[in-house]
Design an enzyme around this catalytic site. Sequence first.
Site, PDB file in Angstrom:
ATOM      1  N   GLU A   1       0.821  -1.213   0.000  1.00  7.05           N
ATOM      2  CA  GLU A   1       0.000   0.000   0.000  1.00  7.05           C
ATOM      3  C   GLU A   1       0.851   1.257   0.000  1.00  7.05           C
ATOM      4  OE1 GLU A   1      -2.481  -0.118   3.491  1.00  7.05           O
ATOM      5  OE2 GLU A   1      -3.048  -2.182   3.064  1.00  7.05           O
TER       6      GLU A   1
ATOM      7  N   CYS B   1       3.053   8.260   1.592  1.00  6.42           N
ATOM      8  CA  CYS B   1       3.466   7.296   2.606  1.00  6.42           C
ATOM      9  C   CYS B   1       3.698   5.978   1.876  1.00  6.42           C
ATOM     10  CB  CYS B   1       2.335   7.158   3.628  1.00  6.42           C
ATOM     11  SG  CYS B   1       2.598   5.833   4.806  1.00  6.42           S
TER      12      CYS B   1
ATOM     13  N   CYS C   1       5.382  -7.738   7.544  1.00 10.36           N
ATOM     14  CA  CYS C   1       6.318  -7.236   8.549  1.00 10.36           C
ATOM     15  C   CYS C   1       6.512  -8.322   9.607  1.00 10.36           C
ATOM     16  CB  CYS C   1       5.728  -5.981   9.194  1.00 10.36           C
ATOM     17  SG  CYS C   1       6.799  -5.208  10.424  1.00 10.36           S
TER      18      CYS C   1
ATOM     19  N   CYS D   1       4.061  -5.992  16.219  1.00  6.99           N
ATOM     20  CA  CYS D   1       3.351  -5.037  17.091  1.00  6.99           C
ATOM     21  C   CYS D   1       1.882  -5.459  17.181  1.00  6.99           C
ATOM     22  CB  CYS D   1       3.473  -3.611  16.556  1.00  6.99           C
ATOM     23  SG  CYS D   1       5.178  -3.032  16.504  1.00  6.99           S
TER      24      CYS D   1
ATOM     25  N   CYS E   1      -1.120  -3.743  15.101  1.00  7.97           N
ATOM     26  CA  CYS E   1      -0.875  -3.386  13.702  1.00  7.97           C
ATOM     27  C   CYS E   1      -1.347  -4.471  12.739  1.00  7.97           C
ATOM     28  CB  CYS E   1       0.619  -3.134  13.515  1.00  7.97           C
ATOM     29  SG  CYS E   1       1.056  -2.678  11.843  1.00  7.97           S
TER      30      CYS E   1
ATOM     31  N   GLY F   1       5.578  -2.611   6.770  1.00  8.38           N
ATOM     32  CA  GLY F   1       6.965  -3.043   6.924  1.00  8.38           C
ATOM     33  C   GLY F   1       7.775  -2.187   7.878  1.00  8.38           C
ATOM     34  N   GLU F   2       8.940  -2.699   8.229  1.00 13.69           N
ATOM     35  CA  GLU F   2       9.863  -1.966   9.107  1.00 13.69           C
ATOM     36  C   GLU F   2      11.059  -1.551   8.237  1.00 13.69           C
ATOM     37  OE1 GLU F   2      10.311  -0.541  12.151  1.00 13.69           O
ATOM     38  OE2 GLU F   2      12.283  -0.146  11.311  1.00 13.69           O
TER      39      GLU F   2
ATOM     40  N   SER G   1       9.999   6.029   9.694  1.00 10.31           N
ATOM     41  CA  SER G   1       9.410   5.624  10.969  1.00 10.31           C
ATOM     42  C   SER G   1       9.892   4.227  11.345  1.00 10.31           C
ATOM     43  CB  SER G   1       7.883   5.640  10.823  1.00 10.31           C
ATOM     44  OG  SER G   1       7.276   5.287  12.025  1.00 10.31           O
TER      45      SER G   1
ATOM     46  N   SER H   1       8.412   5.009  16.776  1.00 12.92           N
ATOM     47  CA  SER H   1       7.127   4.510  17.267  1.00 12.92           C
ATOM     48  C   SER H   1       7.341   4.067  18.702  1.00 12.92           C
ATOM     49  CB  SER H   1       6.658   3.338  16.399  1.00 12.92           C
ATOM     50  OG  SER H   1       6.460   3.795  15.086  1.00 12.92           O
ATOM     51  N   LEU H   2       6.989   4.935  19.634  1.00 17.13           N
ATOM     52  CA  LEU H   2       7.303   4.661  21.036  1.00 17.13           C
ATOM     53  C   LEU H   2       6.142   3.926  21.717  1.00 17.13           C
ATOM     54  CD1 LEU H   2       9.603   5.113  23.036  1.00 17.13           C
ATOM     55  CD2 LEU H   2       8.538   7.272  23.701  1.00 17.13           C
ATOM     56  N   HIS H   3       4.973   4.563  21.725  1.00 16.15           N
ATOM     57  CA  HIS H   3       3.717   3.963  22.198  1.00 16.15           C
ATOM     58  C   HIS H   3       3.640   3.641  23.691  1.00 16.15           C
ATOM     59  CE1 HIS H   3       2.989   4.011  17.998  1.00 16.15           C
ATOM     60  NE2 HIS H   3       3.490   2.847  17.701  1.00 16.15           N
TER      61      HIS H   3
ATOM     62  N   ASN I   1      -6.126   2.894  15.401  1.00 14.92           N
ATOM     63  CA  ASN I   1      -7.147   2.482  14.445  1.00 14.92           C
ATOM     64  C   ASN I   1      -7.511   1.050  14.774  1.00 14.92           C
ATOM     65  OD1 ASN I   1      -7.454   4.667  12.410  1.00 14.92           O
ATOM     66  ND2 ASN I   1      -5.255   4.337  12.221  1.00 14.92           N
TER      67      ASN I   1
ATOM     68  N   CYS J   1      -2.365   1.936   8.179  1.00 15.95           N
ATOM     69  CA  CYS J   1      -1.339   0.955   7.871  1.00 15.95           C
ATOM     70  C   CYS J   1      -1.808  -0.495   7.671  1.00 15.95           C
ATOM     71  CB  CYS J   1      -0.371   1.003   9.039  1.00 15.95           C
ATOM     72  SG  CYS J   1       1.158   0.224   8.733  1.00 15.95           S
TER      73      CYS J   1
END
Length: 355
Positions: free
Chosen positions: A89, A102, A109, A113, A116, A161-162, A193, A216-218, A300, A343
């Site tokens: 995407e 983006c 991935c 997480c 996700c 993906g990372e 990111s 991406s801390l979260h 989301n 995402c």
Amino acid sequence: MENILSLLPEELEALMAQLGEPKYRARQLFEGLHKGLAPDEISNVGKKTVAKLAEVTTYHLPTVRRKLVSAIDGTIKYLFELEDGNCVESVVMHYKHGSTICISSQVGCRMGCKFCASTIGGRVRDLSPAELIGQVIAAQKDISASAPNARIGGIVMMGIGEPLDNFDNVVKFLRLVNAEGGICIGYRHISLSTCGVVDKIYELAKHDLPITLSISLHACDDTTRSSIMPINNKWGVDALLSACKDYFAATGRRISFEYTLIRGKNDSVAAAEQLANVLNSRLRSRTDTMPIHVNLIPVNPVEETGFDRSDDKAVKAFAAALEKKGVRATVRRKLGADINAACGQLRRADQKSQL
Ligand code: SAH
């Protein structure tokens, strides 16, 4: 054979020399290819050259498998099909100052997480430099067809993906997209990111690529963060923030932190205060005024994950608690709310529809 879109200008020059072609042909090719033309569509490149190229390189640009346009804000979501049938995407968002894309960095991935959608099926494979830049070229080509003056001027690597798990290809992509004669987007208009692949953050700081890093801390305590982000078991919050400090020292580029607000998990005012304290104490000192910015994103909801988004009141209270302690916070404007723009959601929906 390698996709010709993966080649930097100097590599194209070397290839031209190898094929007995003039040096200027490399420039013509690079310009044409990065406008979205196939080698045989570039008017100043002759048939003989195209035939020689076809013997040593391949050419493929991602094709639009699905395209959704938001009726609310014009955000465009592409599901791009790659040469082997896999899909990724990309999302084009329109802001006052221009459009930003983006892009995805891998098919799937492996970071795991918990909130996700992109990681549910694991990692299928890395994207090549050609497939990374191909998303930008194909989206620009599609947009230009109806709006000739519209230009993508910024890139965020926040799709599927990372990016730091596909390090070499991503670094090459950054050089390709910045190269003169092509898409030519400045490093300052590119953000990457990461969920916190610490060894690669140190490695990135050594390259001369002044892009913005988004972490991406979260969560800022190891127990909460490890419970939603498995990478935290390898490198905890402290190691991650040390890497951020090093990145800032090496590049002078500000770092932004992404913080996904999950109801009842990480969205209390106490968590906000702890976050501000940790960021202030670990990243700032009296002599060092590292600019810190936190982007708050109400999660989301993804069907499989079972997490709920924080309500507006909790989001506002969280942001206010950060600001009170001198940490700038913004709540991510939700673009493309009507087209599942978050995402990995479209690829996931497409996979499910084929089951
Ligand atoms: N792997 C990279 C980039 C891809 S994810 C990273 O982890 O940063 C891009 C951003 O979207 C990350 O901040 C990620 O944590 C966040 N994200 C993923 N799924 C989400 C969801 N369901 N709701 C809100 N944010 C999400």
